[in-house]
Structures are given as structure tokens and as C-alpha cells.
Design a protein around this motif. Sequence first.
Motif, PDB file in Angstrom:
ATOM      1  N   TYR A  15       2.931   6.004  -2.683  1.00 50.90           N
ATOM      2  CA  TYR A  15       4.081   6.824  -3.101  1.00 50.90           C
ATOM      3  C   TYR A  15       4.138   7.041  -4.602  1.00 50.90           C
ATOM      4  O   TYR A  15       4.993   7.765  -5.079  1.00 50.90           O
ATOM      5  N   LYS A  16       3.252   6.348  -5.325  1.00 45.87           N
ATOM      6  CA  LYS A  16       3.254   6.496  -6.784  1.00 45.87           C
ATOM      7  C   LYS A  16       3.121   7.993  -7.092  1.00 45.87           C
ATOM      8  O   LYS A  16       2.128   8.622  -6.770  1.00 45.87           O
ATOM      9  N   HIS A  17       4.117   8.549  -7.666  1.00 46.60           N
ATOM     10  CA  HIS A  17       4.224   9.967  -8.040  1.00 46.60           C
ATOM     11  C   HIS A  17       4.443  10.890  -6.836  1.00 46.60           C
ATOM     12  O   HIS A  17       5.280  11.777  -6.919  1.00 46.60           O
ATOM     13  N   ASN A  62       0.837  -1.214   0.000  1.00 42.66           N
ATOM     14  CA  ASN A  62       0.000   0.000   0.000  1.00 42.66           C
ATOM     15  C   ASN A  62       0.868   1.260   0.000  1.00 42.66           C
ATOM     16  O   ASN A  62       0.515   2.268  -0.623  1.00 42.66           O
ATOM     17  N   ASN A  63       2.012   1.210   0.702  1.00 45.16           N
ATOM     18  CA  ASN A  63       2.907   2.375   0.679  1.00 45.16           C
ATOM     19  C   ASN A  63       3.427   2.616  -0.736  1.00 45.16           C
ATOM     20  O   ASN A  63       3.535   3.749  -1.189  1.00 45.16           O
ATOM     21  N   ALA A 108       1.308  -4.246  -5.744  1.00 46.47           N
ATOM     22  CA  ALA A 108       0.918  -2.827  -5.860  1.00 46.47           C
ATOM     23  C   ALA A 108       0.188  -2.612  -7.196  1.00 46.47           C
ATOM     24  O   ALA A 108      -0.807  -1.882  -7.269  1.00 46.47           O
ATOM     25  N   THR A 109       0.666  -3.284  -8.235  1.00 49.16           N
ATOM     26  CA  THR A 109       0.011  -3.179  -9.550  1.00 49.16           C
ATOM     27  C   THR A 109      -1.433  -3.685  -9.453  1.00 49.16           C
ATOM     28  O   THR A 109      -2.354  -3.097 -10.033  1.00 49.16           O
ATOM     29  N   ARG A 160       8.055  -0.818  -9.987  1.00 49.93           N
ATOM     30  CA  ARG A 160       9.306  -1.204  -9.329  1.00 49.93           C
ATOM     31  C   ARG A 160       9.926  -0.003  -8.602  1.00 49.93           C
ATOM     32  O   ARG A 160      10.556  -0.167  -7.562  1.00 49.93           O
ATOM     33  N   LEU A 161       9.750   1.191  -9.162  1.00 52.65           N
ATOM     34  CA  LEU A 161      10.310   2.381  -8.499  1.00 52.65           C
ATOM     35  C   LEU A 161       9.637   2.612  -7.150  1.00 52.65           C
ATOM     36  O   LEU A 161      10.289   2.823  -6.128  1.00 52.65           O
ATOM     37  N   TRP A 162       8.294   2.537  -7.159  1.00 52.43           N
ATOM     38  CA  TRP A 162       7.562   2.806  -5.899  1.00 52.43           C
ATOM     39  C   TRP A 162       7.788   1.667  -4.908  1.00 52.43           C
ATOM     40  O   TRP A 162       7.838   1.884  -3.693  1.00 52.43           O
TER      41      TRP A 162
END
Length: 322
Positions: A29-31, A24-25, A144-145, A300-302
Motif C-alpha cells: 500500500y506504500k503510495h 506485506n500489505n 515493512a521497513t 506507520r501510515l501504511w
Amino acid sequence: ASKSPRHFLSISELSPTELSTLVNNATAYKHSALQPTWPQRNALSNKTIALLFSKLSTRTRVSTEGAVVAMGGHPMFLGKNDIQLGVNESLYDTSVVISSMVSGIVARVGPHADIANLAKDSSVPVINALCDTYHPMQIVADFATLTQAFGTPAEKLNGLKIAWVGDANNVLFDMCIGARKLGIEMAVATPKGYEIPAKIKDEVDAAGRGTIFETNTPEEAIKGANIVVTDTWISMGQESEKQKRLQAFAGYQVTEELAKRGGAAEDWKFMHCLPRHQEEVSDEVFYGPRSLVFPEAQNRLWSAISTIEAFVVNRGEIRPPK
Ligand code: CP
């Protein structure tokens, strides 16, 4: 003596709540994590994170370097030709020396024993960036996806069914463990002789609720699936088995026809952690509207930000954003 740090080598080390929180984090954090207002943007200021990669990588390298920079830190990439990782120097010596100069280690290795040994003697947190047995940051990104695609938090993903059609590999092992922890139904189709090894099966079974159905028939796994997942049939280090594996995996390519024959849910989605080869999935599916592969890769970044924040910045305390 100071307390040993908490490492992150496999999804199995997380409680269900911790896994949900990491996932969920990542979505939260996406963007937002790249905005100047993000509270953790200087959390790694004046800190170095060593990225020890003994194997090639696109997504994991770019995402972990980007994650460290997003928190104001310095990512120090050390490839297999840069340092003596397990060559000409023991892992013990490498671990003690590197961990005495950095705040965290992200490592991509071959055998799981290598990352376990690095972690055992490290005075700073070690995060697994893929070993032969696990790929935990990938699974945080994958779940997350799903939270983003299905509009639900991680703890409510348990109504979904995932079908894995392909090789039994490190991504699958951590995915099965994670699915068990979140109560997601999973079905796994692998060719005969390529099934999940018994030791991993025991670990999956010990991971919690949910079910894992195994078969050698892709159509059986796909029945009612909301998500169909595959991955490479030839992992790094298995190149000499290419011809044998291509034969064994005949009939495993994910296509619209296969999903229809198997009876996937009408609005089924497709995931693949990449890199992709054409034999694994048709272009129609891979580049079509069902495909989540590019958001999955960007997640993957988030995932890396969520993971490095939890294990390096917060020293293993996994909590929702403040
Ligand atoms: N999915 C994944 O780990 O990609 P890379 O091997 O390119 O890092």
C-alpha cells in the motif's frame, strides 16, 4: 447476540501468515493506497473511527488519522482532556457508549489492562495504538521497513539478525514476539535490572520458531547483526527515573564504534521508532546512510492502513489485497 469483533491488541494474536500478510500489505500500500484507483478508498465512507489517546503521540496520531481518511472515513480524535477515559467513568461505560456510535476504536492507553477492558466490552474492533506492554502497529511498520530495505517479503525475513540495544519496553516485546513468528534471529542487550520480564519471556517463547538471545553486553548482541534497533530509555510515565536510567544505560548509545566493536554485519542498518533522544544513538548513525528511521516513521501510515483495513473494514480477516 452478534459475534464479538476481532480486536488487535498485540502481535501475539496473529498467526505467522497473518503477520506476514499485514506487513506485506503495508508495503504493497506504500503510495498506492493514496491513489484514486485504490479499491478501498471508500471502504470507510460515512463511518467514524474513534481515536482515544490518553498519551501524547506524533506518528501514531498522524498515521491513524491519515489511514482513516485514505479509506474515506472520519477520524474522531479524543485526547485525554476531551473525554472521560478511565476518569470519572468506568472503562466499561466508555467502551459500550463509544462503540455504539462508531465503527472502530484505536486507543493509546497506559496499562495493558485498560485496552483489554476497552476491547472486552466493545461492540466494534479495538486496535492498540500503544499500551505499556505492546505496540503492534509499530511492529507492522518496522517489519515493512525491513521488507523494503532488504527487498524481500515478510515470510523471507528469517535470514536476518536484529540486535536490540536498550530498554526492555513495549516495542521490544511485540518485536520479539513478531521475530519469533517470522523466524528472525534476535539478540537483546539491556542493562542489569532492565531485562525482559519473565511473563513476557514466556509469551515470546510461546510465539514460535526463531531464537532470542539475551545479554547485558551490547557488543554481544550486535555480533553479526544486520539491523541494530534502539528506542527511548525513558518511556512515558518513567520521567521520575531519568537520572537513574541515564546512569544504568551508560555505554548503550548506538554508534559506529559500538557496532564495529561488536562485529555487526558490514552493511548493518539502524532503526528507531522515534521520538529519539541523543543519548540513545549518535547523530552520525541516526542521520547517516545506515539509518532507516524516516522511512520507518512514514511506514506507520501504511501500517495503519493495512491494520485498519484488516480489522475494521474486513472485520479481522487478514488477506492480501484483491
Ligand atoms: N513511535 C511512536 O509510537 O511515535 P508516537 O509516540 O509519536 O506516536
